[in-house]
Design an enzyme around this catalytic site. Sequence first.
Site, PDB file in Angstrom:
ATOM      1  N   LYS A 252       0.847  -1.193   0.000  1.00 44.25           N
ATOM      2  CA  LYS A 252       0.000   0.000   0.000  1.00 44.25           C
ATOM      3  C   LYS A 252       0.883   1.244   0.000  1.00 44.25           C
ATOM      4  CE  LYS A 252      -3.247   2.582   2.941  1.00 44.25           C
ATOM      5  NZ  LYS A 252      -3.951   2.612   4.238  1.00 44.25           N
ATOM      6  N   LYS A 264     -10.716  12.935   7.514  1.00 46.61           N
ATOM      7  CA  LYS A 264     -10.285  12.620   8.870  1.00 46.61           C
ATOM      8  C   LYS A 264     -10.346  13.865   9.741  1.00 46.61           C
ATOM      9  CE  LYS A 264      -6.812   9.144   7.471  1.00 46.61           C
ATOM     10  NZ  LYS A 264      -7.365   7.965   8.139  1.00 46.61           N
ATOM     11  N   ARG A 338      -7.524  -0.368   0.805  1.00 49.52           N
ATOM     12  CA  ARG A 338      -7.964  -1.653   0.254  1.00 49.52           C
ATOM     13  C   ARG A 338      -8.352  -1.529  -1.223  1.00 49.52           C
ATOM     14  NH1 ARG A 338     -12.471  -1.878   4.811  1.00 49.52           N
ATOM     15  NH2 ARG A 338     -10.709  -0.787   5.775  1.00 49.52           N
TER      16      ARG A 338
END
Length: 494
Positions: A252, A264, A338
């Site tokens: 990643k 965030k 992901r």
Amino acid sequence: MTSASLSFSAESVTEAAVDVVVIGARSVDGSVELVADPAYAGIAAHLDALGVTGGADQLVRTVDTVGAAKTIAIIGLGRGTDAAALRAAAGSAARQLTGVDTVAFAIPTSDAVEAAAIGEGAALGAYAYTAYRHTSLEKTKTPASSIVVYTASAPDDAEQARIIAVADGVNLVRDLVNAPPSDLYPESFVDLAGDAIGDLPIEVTVWDETELAADGFGGILGVGQGSARPPRLLKLAYSPAAATQHLAIVGKGITFDTGGLSLKPPVPMIGMKSDMAGAANVLAVIVAAARTELPVRLTGWLCLAENMPSGNAVRPNDVLSIRGGTTVEVVNTDAEGRLVMADGLVAASEEHPDAIVDVATLTGAQVVALGHRYSAVMGEVDLVERVLAASKSVAEPFWPMPIPEELRARLDSGVADIKNATPGDPAAGMMLAAAFLQDFIGKTADGESTIPWAHLDIAGAALNEGKLYSFNGPGATGVSVRTLLALAESYTSK
């Protein structure tokens, strides 16, 4: 990167004109025991007066009245004297002994394994990231430039070369992760990877945003589309002629993670420059393997993107098409890792390697479950056990976690093949992410079974923002480089 030179000597340490000689002390049943070259045996009588406890990471310095060194440093070994304890203690000493030029280790070793552990620990501890530090502070913050391990059981030349390659690999990850995100972004990461590879026998393939679109890498493109600095996919192929097995490693590489439109909060956003640690690990492992001529085929897939909010950013409820055609409904743009990893896992599967391992700072849930020093490993049982054996051999703590079958149903989407998260339900977040990734692992070449796969979530241990320990200073740790190299070694034909 600051890289200390490392050497081994069988000469008398008392003749060494160095800044510091390091000896050890360990805690034994409530008392303190000196662990040092016999020349320093007299210091044992003064341990209490010096306040030496033998506890791990305790460093006490005193004047050298025995040999030619300027000072003696006594490093705590804790309760053990095995290779792991020696590596940690040497690393702690090298980390703490800043503002000196030369450090000698005079801790007795019973064999070349223990001597190598001291050398490796010291090389890992003698690191500081000073690229942006004011010059007036640089000297006091910089560790020794030269390390000598005094031992009668020095490792051979090949092992010494391996130690240096491993330390350089870990320090490469530290440099990349510590770099400010204004300077490290997908395109510059690719350039820095090329610098690290140099003339090594590693084939490099890069997909830019146009090529990513043409080849169907919708996860990487989708995550990166909100940034003015476009994404990249970097493939590294190390294929020595002697290799009989093929290990693929997917990393990643989110060079900064704001969370995208699922923004965030301000404090959790600090440190998100470390979200590319997985990709940095892949680069470091393949470079170290090539440097040491490891006889195993390694293919790395570095999935690089910057996750930013903008008018072009992917929205919640958008649907992305991953390499191979699987569609994903994005319900949380902060579950972006992901998405890029899915593309990498599909691409890795297309080559039908003997095994696939991915490494990622994937979930905050991993930190909640295992804290800041343990990393998680999930996946096919035998490969998970192999990863755990590799991690144990280098003393990097990993913990096995399951991927319960019932979790997959929580990712069902009403409009796509799968959704990337379950907003409002944080339960089992680390394992849920693994369940998502599992959908993108392909079949073996004969189509009979799924390729063995293991997922490493290193979110907690990749960045040290707490107490300094062992060879880990502030910032990036380079965790999992040594485990992945040990895993790769288990696939060699030797």
